[in-house]
Design a protein around this motif. Structure first.
Motif, PDB file in Angstrom:
ATOM      1  N   ALA A  11       0.781  -1.311  -0.224  1.00  0.00           N
ATOM      2  CA  ALA A  11       0.017   0.033  -0.029  1.00  0.00           C
ATOM      3  C   ALA A  11       0.868   1.243  -0.147  1.00  0.00           C
ATOM      4  O   ALA A  11       0.510   2.388  -0.571  1.00  0.00           O
ATOM      5  N   ALA A  12       2.006   1.230   0.794  1.00  0.00           N
ATOM      6  CA  ALA A  12       2.794   2.319   0.700  1.00  0.00           C
ATOM      7  C   ALA A  12       3.501   2.618  -0.746  1.00  0.00           C
ATOM      8  O   ALA A  12       3.605   3.728  -1.042  1.00  0.00           O
ATOM      9  N   ARG A  13       3.739   1.585  -1.308  1.00  0.00           N
ATOM     10  CA  ARG A  13       4.210   1.994  -2.760  1.00  0.00           C
ATOM     11  C   ARG A  13       3.332   2.431  -3.532  1.00  0.00           C
ATOM     12  O   ARG A  13       3.475   3.098  -4.299  1.00  0.00           O
ATOM     13  N   ALA A  14       2.156   1.682  -3.519  1.00  0.00           N
ATOM     14  CA  ALA A  14       0.856   2.444  -4.350  1.00  0.00           C
ATOM     15  C   ALA A  14       0.733   3.951  -4.164  1.00  0.00           C
ATOM     16  O   ALA A  14       0.374   4.656  -5.033  1.00  0.00           O
ATOM     17  N   ALA A  15       0.793   4.327  -2.739  1.00  0.00           N
ATOM     18  CA  ALA A  15       0.695   5.881  -2.253  1.00  0.00           C
ATOM     19  C   ALA A  15       1.891   6.617  -2.878  1.00  0.00           C
ATOM     20  O   ALA A  15       1.669   7.575  -3.388  1.00  0.00           O
ATOM     21  N   ASP A  16       3.057   5.883  -2.723  1.00  0.00           N
ATOM     22  CA  ASP A  16       4.053   6.762  -3.550  1.00  0.00           C
ATOM     23  C   ASP A  16       3.848   6.850  -4.816  1.00  0.00           C
ATOM     24  O   ASP A  16       4.276   8.067  -5.538  1.00  0.00           O
ATOM     25  N   GLU A  17       3.474   6.120  -5.610  1.00  0.00           N
ATOM     26  CA  GLU A  17       3.033   6.138  -7.207  1.00  0.00           C
ATOM     27  C   GLU A  17       2.128   6.992  -7.330  1.00  0.00           C
ATOM     28  O   GLU A  17       2.335   7.810  -8.314  1.00  0.00           O
ATOM     29  N   LEU A  18       1.096   7.015  -6.356  1.00  0.00           N
ATOM     30  CA  LEU A  18      -0.087   7.946  -6.360  1.00  0.00           C
ATOM     31  C   LEU A  18       0.652   9.371  -6.358  1.00  0.00           C
ATOM     32  O   LEU A  18       0.136  10.334  -7.083  1.00  0.00           O
ATOM     33  N   ALA A  19       1.495   9.714  -5.469  1.00  0.00           N
ATOM     34  CA  ALA A  19       1.809  10.963  -5.227  1.00  0.00           C
ATOM     35  C   ALA A  19       3.039  11.322  -6.331  1.00  0.00           C
ATOM     36  O   ALA A  19       2.858  12.587  -6.550  1.00  0.00           O
ATOM     37  N   ALA A  20       3.533  10.155  -6.994  1.00  0.00           N
ATOM     38  CA  ALA A  20       4.249  10.752  -8.269  1.00  0.00           C
ATOM     39  C   ALA A  20       3.476  10.930  -9.414  1.00  0.00           C
ATOM     40  O   ALA A  20       4.105  10.778 -10.418  1.00  0.00           O
ATOM     41  N   ASP A  21       2.144  11.150  -9.295  1.00  0.00           N
ATOM     42  CA  ASP A  21       1.185  11.441 -10.631  1.00  0.00           C
ATOM     43  C   ASP A  21       0.823  10.302 -11.328  1.00  0.00           C
ATOM     44  O   ASP A  21       0.666  10.606 -12.527  1.00  0.00           O
ATOM     45  N   ALA A  29      -5.002  15.881  -7.184  1.00  0.00           N
ATOM     46  CA  ALA A  29      -4.383  16.565  -5.968  1.00  0.00           C
ATOM     47  C   ALA A  29      -4.812  15.534  -4.789  1.00  0.00           C
ATOM     48  O   ALA A  29      -5.260  15.902  -3.848  1.00  0.00           O
ATOM     49  N   PRO A  30      -3.839  14.448  -4.718  1.00  0.00           N
ATOM     50  CA  PRO A  30      -4.226  13.488  -3.476  1.00  0.00           C
ATOM     51  C   PRO A  30      -3.963  14.205  -2.330  1.00  0.00           C
ATOM     52  O   PRO A  30      -2.927  14.725  -1.912  1.00  0.00           O
ATOM     53  N   ARG A  31      -4.709  13.781  -1.132  1.00  0.00           N
ATOM     54  CA  ARG A  31      -4.628  14.210   0.324  1.00  0.00           C
ATOM     55  C   ARG A  31      -4.558  13.099   0.875  1.00  0.00           C
ATOM     56  O   ARG A  31      -5.449  12.021   0.859  1.00  0.00           O
ATOM     57  N   LEU A  32      -3.709  12.996   1.963  1.00  0.00           N
ATOM     58  CA  LEU A  32      -3.485  11.913   3.201  1.00  0.00           C
ATOM     59  C   LEU A  32      -4.876  12.116   4.151  1.00  0.00           C
ATOM     60  O   LEU A  32      -5.180  13.122   4.218  1.00  0.00           O
ATOM     61  N   ALA A  33      -5.408  11.043   4.177  1.00  0.00           N
ATOM     62  CA  ALA A  33      -6.353  11.175   5.140  1.00  0.00           C
ATOM     63  C   ALA A  33      -6.401   9.904   6.403  1.00  0.00           C
ATOM     64  O   ALA A  33      -5.834   8.898   5.748  1.00  0.00           O
ATOM     65  N   LEU A  34      -6.661  10.131   7.460  1.00  0.00           N
ATOM     66  CA  LEU A  34      -6.444   9.090   8.517  1.00  0.00           C
ATOM     67  C   LEU A  34      -8.204   8.789   8.935  1.00  0.00           C
ATOM     68  O   LEU A  34      -8.844   9.694   9.157  1.00  0.00           O
ATOM     69  N   VAL A  35      -8.460   7.496   8.624  1.00  0.00           N
ATOM     70  CA  VAL A  35      -9.717   7.142   8.642  1.00  0.00           C
ATOM     71  C   VAL A  35     -10.077   6.199   9.879  1.00  0.00           C
ATOM     72  O   VAL A  35      -9.398   5.195   9.712  1.00  0.00           O
ATOM     73  N   ASP A  71      -8.906 -10.200   2.710  1.00  0.00           N
ATOM     74  CA  ASP A  71      -8.602 -11.524   3.201  1.00  0.00           C
ATOM     75  C   ASP A  71      -7.718 -12.297   2.163  1.00  0.00           C
ATOM     76  O   ASP A  71      -6.683 -13.165   2.516  1.00  0.00           O
ATOM     77  N   ARG A  72      -8.250 -12.456   1.132  1.00  0.00           N
ATOM     78  CA  ARG A  72      -7.632 -13.329  -0.048  1.00  0.00           C
ATOM     79  C   ARG A  72      -6.268 -12.889  -0.738  1.00  0.00           C
ATOM     80  O   ARG A  72      -5.582 -13.557  -1.232  1.00  0.00           O
ATOM     81  N   PHE A  73      -6.562 -11.660  -1.206  1.00  0.00           N
ATOM     82  CA  PHE A  73      -5.416 -10.869  -1.968  1.00  0.00           C
ATOM     83  C   PHE A  73      -4.539  -9.628  -1.205  1.00  0.00           C
ATOM     84  O   PHE A  73      -3.673  -8.957  -1.898  1.00  0.00           O
ATOM     85  N   GLY A  74      -4.846  -9.556   0.186  1.00  0.00           N
ATOM     86  CA  GLY A  74      -4.045  -8.509   0.767  1.00  0.00           C
ATOM     87  C   GLY A  74      -4.258  -6.819   0.284  1.00  0.00           C
ATOM     88  O   GLY A  74      -3.357  -6.137   0.166  1.00  0.00           O
ATOM     89  N   ILE A  75      -5.462  -6.811  -0.109  1.00  0.00           N
ATOM     90  CA  ILE A  75      -5.768  -5.697  -0.567  1.00  0.00           C
ATOM     91  C   ILE A  75      -6.023  -4.488   0.348  1.00  0.00           C
ATOM     92  O   ILE A  75      -6.257  -4.726   1.508  1.00  0.00           O
ATOM     93  N   ARG A  76      -5.597  -3.201  -0.041  1.00  0.00           N
ATOM     94  CA  ARG A  76      -5.694  -1.990   1.063  1.00  0.00           C
ATOM     95  C   ARG A  76      -6.261  -0.857  -0.042  1.00  0.00           C
ATOM     96  O   ARG A  76      -5.975  -0.585  -1.183  1.00  0.00           O
ATOM     97  N   VAL A  77      -7.268  -0.030   0.569  1.00  0.00           N
ATOM     98  CA  VAL A  77      -7.751   1.147  -0.020  1.00  0.00           C
ATOM     99  C   VAL A  77      -6.665   2.143   0.002  1.00  0.00           C
ATOM    100  O   VAL A  77      -6.220   2.289   1.138  1.00  0.00           O
ATOM    101  N   VAL A  78      -6.256   2.654  -1.246  1.00  0.00           N
ATOM    102  CA  VAL A  78      -5.274   3.818  -1.255  1.00  0.00           C
ATOM    103  C   VAL A  78      -5.608   4.909  -1.603  1.00  0.00           C
ATOM    104  O   VAL A  78      -5.436   6.084  -1.267  1.00  0.00           O
ATOM    105  N   ALA A  79      -6.717   4.886  -2.386  1.00  0.00           N
ATOM    106  CA  ALA A  79      -7.323   6.324  -2.844  1.00  0.00           C
ATOM    107  C   ALA A  79      -8.817   5.978  -3.281  1.00  0.00           C
ATOM    108  O   ALA A  79      -9.262   5.030  -3.709  1.00  0.00           O
ATOM    109  N   LEU A  80      -9.433   7.010  -2.763  1.00  0.00           N
ATOM    110  CA  LEU A  80     -10.994   7.128  -3.346  1.00  0.00           C
ATOM    111  C   LEU A  80     -11.116   8.507  -4.131  1.00  0.00           C
ATOM    112  O   LEU A  80     -10.738   9.518  -3.486  1.00  0.00           O
TER     113      LEU A  80
END
Length: 139
Positions: A11-21, A29-35, A71-80
């Motif tokens: 997920a951190a790698r995907a967020a880095d890619e998102l931040a790199a446009d 304009a992605p923003r960090l959110a704590l949910v 559970d099956r693939f280890g997905i994480r929500v990175v962006a909405l």
């Protein structure tokens, strides 16, 4: 299914890619959110997100699918986004047979990925083999 990569690391790698446009057209304009959610899969419901409203107005059903994928693939929500969702995938399908089954799930979850994207489930499945991010959008 055994995870070979930590879902948080993926997920951190995907967020880095998102931040790199890498997904700038959808998330300009992605923003960090704590949910406050116990599981990543519950984030859309915790936020009251209505992204797939043109396909399914019940975000709880969407979160149930996300829990299964978590559970099956280890997905994480990175962006909405308004009508878009980006997931990181720690254990993507390893071969075409597995990817075809996942592609069918994706089609039920978000038909636009196939109908307005690749055109066929088989072509879509080929793209899922080894893919570490899954992107969905609803028109």
């Amino acid at each position: 299914r055994r995870l070979t990569v930590d879902p948080g690391t993926r997920a951190a790698r995907a967020a880095d890619e998102l931040a790199a446009d890498e997904h700038q057209s959808v998330f300009p304009a992605p923003r960090l959110a704590l949910v406050p959610a116990r599981r990543s899969a519950d984030i859309p419901a915790a936020l009251g997100w209505s992204g797939p409203v043109n396909h399914d107005g019940d975000v709880a059903r969407l979160c149930a699918v996300l829990r299964s994928w978590e559970d099956r693939f280890g997905i994480r929500v990175v962006a909405l986004g308004f009508d878009a969702l980006l997931l990181s995938v720690a254990a993507p399908p390893a071969d075409l047979a597995e990817a075809e089954a996942v592609a069918a799930e994706h089609f039920a979850f978000c038909p636009d990925n196939v109908m307005q994207g690749t055109g066929t489930l088989r072509t879509y499945a080929k793209e899922l083999v080894g893919e570490t991010t899954w992107f969905f959008w609803w028109d």
